[in-house]
Scaffold this motif. Structure first.
Motif, PDB file in Angstrom:
ATOM      1  N   LYS A 171       0.695  -1.061   0.110  1.00 47.62           N
ATOM      2  CA  LYS A 171       0.175   0.150   0.014  1.00 47.62           C
ATOM      3  C   LYS A 171       0.906   1.290   0.116  1.00 47.62           C
ATOM      4  CE  LYS A 171      -0.550   0.418   5.249  1.00 47.62           C
ATOM      5  NZ  LYS A 171      -1.647   0.302   5.977  1.00 47.62           N
ATOM      6  N   LEU A 172       2.182   1.108   0.043  1.00 47.79           N
ATOM      7  CA  LEU A 172       3.075   2.295   0.042  1.00 47.79           C
ATOM      8  C   LEU A 172       3.532   2.554  -1.250  1.00 47.79           C
ATOM      9  CD1 LEU A 172       5.052   4.307   1.568  1.00 47.79           C
ATOM     10  CD2 LEU A 172       6.413   2.346   2.080  1.00 47.79           C
ATOM     11  N   LYS A 173       3.031   3.810  -1.854  1.00 51.73           N
ATOM     12  CA  LYS A 173       3.191   3.900  -3.299  1.00 51.73           C
ATOM     13  C   LYS A 173       4.328   4.757  -3.618  1.00 51.73           C
ATOM     14  CE  LYS A 173      -1.692   4.369  -3.774  1.00 51.73           C
ATOM     15  NZ  LYS A 173      -2.914   5.030  -4.186  1.00 51.73           N
ATOM     16  N   ILE A 174       5.787   3.947  -3.558  1.00 50.01           N
ATOM     17  CA  ILE A 174       6.991   4.480  -3.822  1.00 50.01           C
ATOM     18  C   ILE A 174       7.267   4.062  -5.226  1.00 50.01           C
ATOM     19  CG2 ILE A 174       9.516   4.423  -3.161  1.00 50.01           C
ATOM     20  CD1 ILE A 174       8.523   3.905  -0.409  1.00 50.01           C
ATOM     21  N   PHE A 175       7.449   4.991  -6.153  1.00 48.95           N
ATOM     22  CA  PHE A 175       7.720   4.632  -7.714  1.00 48.95           C
ATOM     23  C   PHE A 175       9.262   5.059  -8.093  1.00 48.95           C
ATOM     24  CE2 PHE A 175       6.013   9.058  -7.934  1.00 48.95           C
ATOM     25  CZ  PHE A 175       6.902   9.562  -8.911  1.00 48.95           C
ATOM     26  N   LYS A 176       9.493   4.433  -9.128  1.00 48.72           N
ATOM     27  CA  LYS A 176      10.833   4.714  -9.781  1.00 48.72           C
ATOM     28  C   LYS A 176      10.502   5.047 -10.938  1.00 48.72           C
ATOM     29  CE  LYS A 176      14.179   1.614  -7.487  1.00 48.72           C
ATOM     30  NZ  LYS A 176      15.240   0.415  -7.785  1.00 48.72           N
ATOM     31  N   ILE A 177      11.131   6.202 -11.894  1.00 48.97           N
ATOM     32  CA  ILE A 177      10.919   6.415 -13.184  1.00 48.97           C
ATOM     33  C   ILE A 177      11.852   5.647 -13.994  1.00 48.97           C
ATOM     34  CG2 ILE A 177      11.169   8.347 -14.734  1.00 48.97           C
ATOM     35  CD1 ILE A 177       8.739   8.656 -13.200  1.00 48.97           C
ATOM     36  N   LYS A 178      11.290   4.754 -14.918  1.00 45.05           N
ATOM     37  CA  LYS A 178      12.302   3.988 -15.712  1.00 45.05           C
ATOM     38  C   LYS A 178      12.075   4.534 -16.997  1.00 45.05           C
ATOM     39  CE  LYS A 178      12.928   0.385 -12.784  1.00 45.05           C
ATOM     40  NZ  LYS A 178      14.444   0.048 -12.602  1.00 45.05           N
ATOM     41  N   LYS A 179      13.196   4.641 -17.719  1.00 42.11           N
ATOM     42  CA  LYS A 179      13.239   4.903 -19.018  1.00 42.11           C
ATOM     43  C   LYS A 179      13.907   3.739 -19.998  1.00 42.11           C
ATOM     44  CE  LYS A 179      14.179   9.785 -17.830  1.00 42.11           C
ATOM     45  NZ  LYS A 179      15.101  10.784 -17.716  1.00 42.11           N
ATOM     46  N   ARG A 180      13.262   3.542 -20.940  1.00 39.55           N
ATOM     47  CA  ARG A 180      13.749   2.567 -22.058  1.00 39.55           C
ATOM     48  C   ARG A 180      13.986   3.151 -23.460  1.00 39.55           C
ATOM     49  NH1 ARG A 180      11.854  -3.540 -20.371  1.00 39.55           N
ATOM     50  NH2 ARG A 180      12.263  -3.562 -18.366  1.00 39.55           N
ATOM     51  N   GLU A 181      14.877   2.744 -24.177  1.00 43.66           N
ATOM     52  CA  GLU A 181      15.274   3.128 -25.608  1.00 43.66           C
ATOM     53  C   GLU A 181      15.321   2.328 -26.526  1.00 43.66           C
ATOM     54  OE1 GLU A 181      18.737   5.462 -27.681  1.00 43.66           O
ATOM     55  OE2 GLU A 181      18.003   6.380 -25.737  1.00 43.66           O
ATOM     56  N   GLY A 182      14.680   2.273 -27.661  1.00 45.24           N
ATOM     57  CA  GLY A 182      14.713   1.113 -28.620  1.00 45.24           C
ATOM     58  C   GLY A 182      14.648   1.903 -29.947  1.00 45.24           C
ATOM     59  N   GLY A 183      14.577   1.035 -31.184  1.00 46.13           N
ATOM     60  CA  GLY A 183      14.590   1.473 -32.357  1.00 46.13           C
ATOM     61  C   GLY A 183      13.459   0.863 -33.331  1.00 46.13           C
ATOM     62  N   ILE A 184      13.134   1.428 -34.682  1.00 44.93           N
ATOM     63  CA  ILE A 184      12.490   0.775 -35.425  1.00 44.93           C
ATOM     64  C   ILE A 184      12.621  -0.566 -36.274  1.00 44.93           C
ATOM     65  CG2 ILE A 184      10.703   1.044 -37.308  1.00 44.93           C
ATOM     66  CD1 ILE A 184      10.596   4.091 -36.361  1.00 44.93           C
ATOM     67  N   ASP A 185      12.003  -1.388 -36.233  1.00 47.66           N
ATOM     68  CA  ASP A 185      12.401  -2.551 -36.940  1.00 47.66           C
ATOM     69  C   ASP A 185      11.772  -2.359 -38.424  1.00 47.66           C
ATOM     70  OD1 ASP A 185      13.526  -5.504 -37.085  1.00 47.66           O
ATOM     71  OD2 ASP A 185      11.782  -5.748 -37.847  1.00 47.66           O
ATOM     72  N   ARG A 186      10.762  -2.254 -38.306  1.00 50.50           N
ATOM     73  CA  ARG A 186      10.217  -1.773 -39.701  1.00 50.50           C
ATOM     74  C   ARG A 186       8.881  -1.274 -39.689  1.00 50.50           C
ATOM     75  NH1 ARG A 186       9.793  -7.560 -39.255  1.00 50.50           N
ATOM     76  NH2 ARG A 186       7.554  -8.275 -39.581  1.00 50.50           N
ATOM     77  N   VAL A 187       8.199  -0.890 -40.618  1.00 51.51           N
ATOM     78  CA  VAL A 187       6.915  -0.180 -40.769  1.00 51.51           C
ATOM     79  C   VAL A 187       5.939  -1.172 -41.092  1.00 51.51           C
ATOM     80  CG1 VAL A 187       5.083   1.455 -41.890  1.00 51.51           C
ATOM     81  CG2 VAL A 187       7.580   2.118 -41.085  1.00 51.51           C
ATOM     82  N   ALA A 188       4.853  -1.627 -40.276  1.00 53.47           N
ATOM     83  CA  ALA A 188       3.926  -2.683 -40.715  1.00 53.47           C
ATOM     84  C   ALA A 188       2.739  -2.114 -41.441  1.00 53.47           C
ATOM     85  CB  ALA A 188       3.230  -3.140 -39.298  1.00 53.47           C
ATOM     86  N   ASP A 189       2.140  -1.161 -41.336  1.00 58.38           N
ATOM     87  CA  ASP A 189       1.188  -0.086 -42.169  1.00 58.38           C
ATOM     88  C   ASP A 189       1.227   1.358 -41.828  1.00 58.38           C
ATOM     89  OD1 ASP A 189      -0.600   0.302 -40.017  1.00 58.38           O
ATOM     90  OD2 ASP A 189      -0.910  -1.888 -40.160  1.00 58.38           O
ATOM     91  N   GLU A 190       0.314   2.018 -42.415  1.00 58.24           N
ATOM     92  CA  GLU A 190       0.502   3.495 -42.204  1.00 58.24           C
ATOM     93  C   GLU A 190       0.353   3.914 -40.885  1.00 58.24           C
ATOM     94  OE1 GLU A 190      -2.403   5.753 -44.264  1.00 58.24           O
ATOM     95  OE2 GLU A 190      -3.473   3.742 -44.938  1.00 58.24           O
ATOM     96  N   TYR A 191      -0.358   3.117 -40.106  1.00 61.56           N
ATOM     97  CA  TYR A 191      -0.547   3.296 -38.660  1.00 61.56           C
ATOM     98  C   TYR A 191       0.104   2.356 -37.579  1.00 61.56           C
ATOM     99  CZ  TYR A 191      -4.514   6.057 -40.363  1.00 61.56           C
ATOM    100  OH  TYR A 191      -5.187   7.146 -41.184  1.00 61.56           O
ATOM    101  N   SER A 192       0.985   1.695 -38.219  1.00 64.42           N
ATOM    102  CA  SER A 192       1.651   0.647 -37.052  1.00 64.42           C
ATOM    103  C   SER A 192       3.247   0.604 -37.491  1.00 64.42           C
ATOM    104  CB  SER A 192       0.930  -1.041 -37.238  1.00 64.42           C
ATOM    105  OG  SER A 192      -0.357  -0.642 -36.530  1.00 64.42           O
TER     106      SER A 192
END
Length: 559
Positions: free
Chosen positions: A436-457
């Motif tokens: 019940k103790l709401k202690i949070f860490k801010i996590k950051k992740r960085e990646g890249g694009i493998d390919r475009v699936a369609d115009e919205y994905s």
């Protein structure tokens, strides 16, 4: 026969470096000695230093400025709490200082401020409202040099105290034991002036006889045929003859047979009183010191949440996962801390409904100014997990120290202080209470694009491992370095890749770079279309989220 209390008790702590003359000064001031005073401990006599708290008293007329408030009393009784000055006994000093109303800081005028003098000053700042500095042993200065030496030391002390709560406090010069003489001979100098100064700085402490009774025991012994005597100070509430009290450390309850206040019978004691309580017999060796109370008033805690303030003179960092000596009342045990902060004002009480940010260490203003991405929290807290359970009242003072530091090093060992805000009493607190103790860490992740699936994905890579449970990250938002916003729809294949939905559509530049076939990019990196120049910046995917460190379901939340 009922004995009406005519003495108003006021507790005066006598603190200072070892061999500064504290015990001699207490003896010169006192007219009544308790069962524990003036180094009655055999080891104290053998070593010639105070090893434990000593208690004695004297009574004088009520000061003129308090006559209206104390009209029902005949005199003020000053209880002197003689604290040991040796570096290894700092935990005993803290225990003694917790019960005092006014502090006398004794300084050897020949040696001046020493390491333990400074530590006692810090304890006083945390615990006391008022202080008197006593420059002792003035008889050791040659008479012709005495006056200029005293003036020089007074100025030095007042300069030292300028930035403390004791700025402009009175400074009195004494010679409690001139030339090593017996203080009972009446040869002490400056004692009358000191008594007058104490009277002038006596105030009406905030005391209340309501609420559960809590009594701090500093000595315990048995008298055959009478019972077991516990001497100490009433910290809270009141108690009377024939009432029942609890000894939490022994899990027993005892009936009060009689009460004495400095050898005088009493029927009742209230907050602030120094007394001896006689209860039905038990083995006194089982309780050297500790707390007794109204049955059920004091819980035994395994862990706690405390507000913390760093002590300015402590040179080290207060790091998460570090272990400190944690002092709660008379007890000092080891405890591991987790530091966290809040950027909102949470008031005096701890609020479990609010979110708190995890910190690697206690933040100082300098730390935050040195790093642009660090925000100075309004309040800082610590979760303290104790190596040994401790019986303690809520809202008690907490002091964290590094007492294993070399006692000969010229450094402050007191690290932080605060108040006990929330307690955990179950041995299974980690599973039952910490979620019940709401202690949070801010996590950051960085990646890249493998390919475009369609115009919205798009298909993202390098954000996750193939073993990652993608259900925890589904629906979290991401941002592309080209400006598009997207949402993680789920995993794609078994290698850790993910499918990301871009609701507003993918930019033409990204489409051109990543919509080509694999064959047309043979020999090039996944992020390099055939017609890309080598210096083209890769398109990155950024994921920033919160991870609540005690969340048993290990869910991820958007910032």
């Amino acid at each position: 026969m009922e004995v009406e209390a005519k003495l108003f008790n006021f507790n005066v702590g006598v603190l200072g470096h070892v061999d500064s003359g504290k015990t001699s000064l207490s003896k010169a001031l006192s007219t009544v000695a308790s069962t524990a005073s003036f180094d009655k401990n055999p080891q104290s006599k053998e070593r010639g230093i105070t090893l434990d708290l000593g208690f004695s008293s004297f009574a004088v007329d009520i000061p003129p400025h308090l006559k209206n408030e104390l009209g029902s009393y005949e005199k003020v009784q000053y209880t002197l709490v003689d604290c040991p000055g040796h570096a290894s006994l700092i935990r005993t000093i803290i225990g003694g200082a917790a019960i005092i109303d006014l502090m006398i800081l004794v300084v050897d005028i020949v040696k001046g401020m020493q390491t333990q003098t400074a530590e006692c000053l810090i304890i006083g700042e945390i615990l006391c409202e008022k202080m008197i500095v006593v420059l002792n042993k003035i008889d050791l200065i040659e008479e012709e040099k005495r006056k200029p030496t005293i003036e020089k030391m007074k100025k030095r002390m007042l300069k030292t105290l300028e930035r403390t709560r004791f700025a402009d406090c009175p400074v009195v010069c004494t010679s409690a034991k001139p030339g090593g003489s017996d203080v009972d001979s009446g040869s002490s100098a400056g004692v009358e002036e000191l008594i007058t100064t104490i009277q002038n700085h006596t105030y009406l402490p905030n005391r209340n006889d309501k609420g559960p009774f809590i009594f701090s025991v500093d000595h315990c012994f048995s008298i055959r045929g009478q019972g077991t005597i516990m001497t100490g100070t009433c910290l809270q509430g009141s108690i009377s003859i024939n009432d029942t009290l609890e000894i939490p450390s022994l899990s027993v309850q005892k009936k009060i047979k009689s009460i004495q206040i400095f050898k005088k019978p009493a029927v009742k004691i209230v907050q602030g009183d120094r007394a001896g309580i006689c209860v039905t017999q038990f083995d006194a060796k089982l309780m050297e010191r500790g707390l007794v109370c109204t049955p059920g008033a004091l819980p035994t805690i395994m862990a706690a949440i405390v507000s913390i303030e760093k002590i300015a003179f402590f040179k080290g960092n207060i790091n998460t996962k570090a272990k400190f000596h944690i002092t709660l009342g008379h007890e000092t045990v080891m405890g591991k801390i987790t530091v966290f902060g809040c950027e909102q004002d949470t008031g005096d009480k701890f609020d479990f409904s609010k979110e708190y940010r995890y910190q690697d260490c206690y933040f100082t203003k300098d730390m935050c100014e040195a790093q642009d991405d660090r925000v100075m929290p309004i309040k800082q807290y610590a979760l303290i997990e104790l190596d040994k359970p401790v019986t303690c009242a809520i809202n008690s003072l907490v002091i964290g120290s590094k007492l294993d530091t070399d006692v000969h090093a010229n450094t402050c060992r007191l690290a932080f202080y605060g108040r006990l805000l929330e307690i955990f009493t179950s041995a299974k607190y980690a599973e039952e209470s910490l979620p019940k103790l709401k202690i949070f860490k801010i996590k950051k992740r960085e990646g890249g694009i493998d390919r475009v699936a369609d115009e919205y994905s798009i298909i993202g890579k390098n954000l996750f491992k193939k073993t990652t449970n993608m259900d925890l990250f589904t629906n979290l938002k991401v941002v592309l370095s080209t400006g598009e916003n997207g949402t993680i729809e789920g995993s794609f294949g078994t290698s850790g890749k993910v499918k990301i939905r871009i609701p507003n559509g993918i930019s033409e530049a990204v489409m051109q770079r990543f919509s080509g076939s694999k064959k047309s990019r043979k020999g090039k990196g996944d992020d390099e279309p055939e017609n890309d120049s080598k210096d083209t910046e890769p398109v990155k995917i950024f994921l920033i989220f919160k991870r609540f460190i005690y969340d048993t379901e290990k869910k991820m939340y958007q910032t």
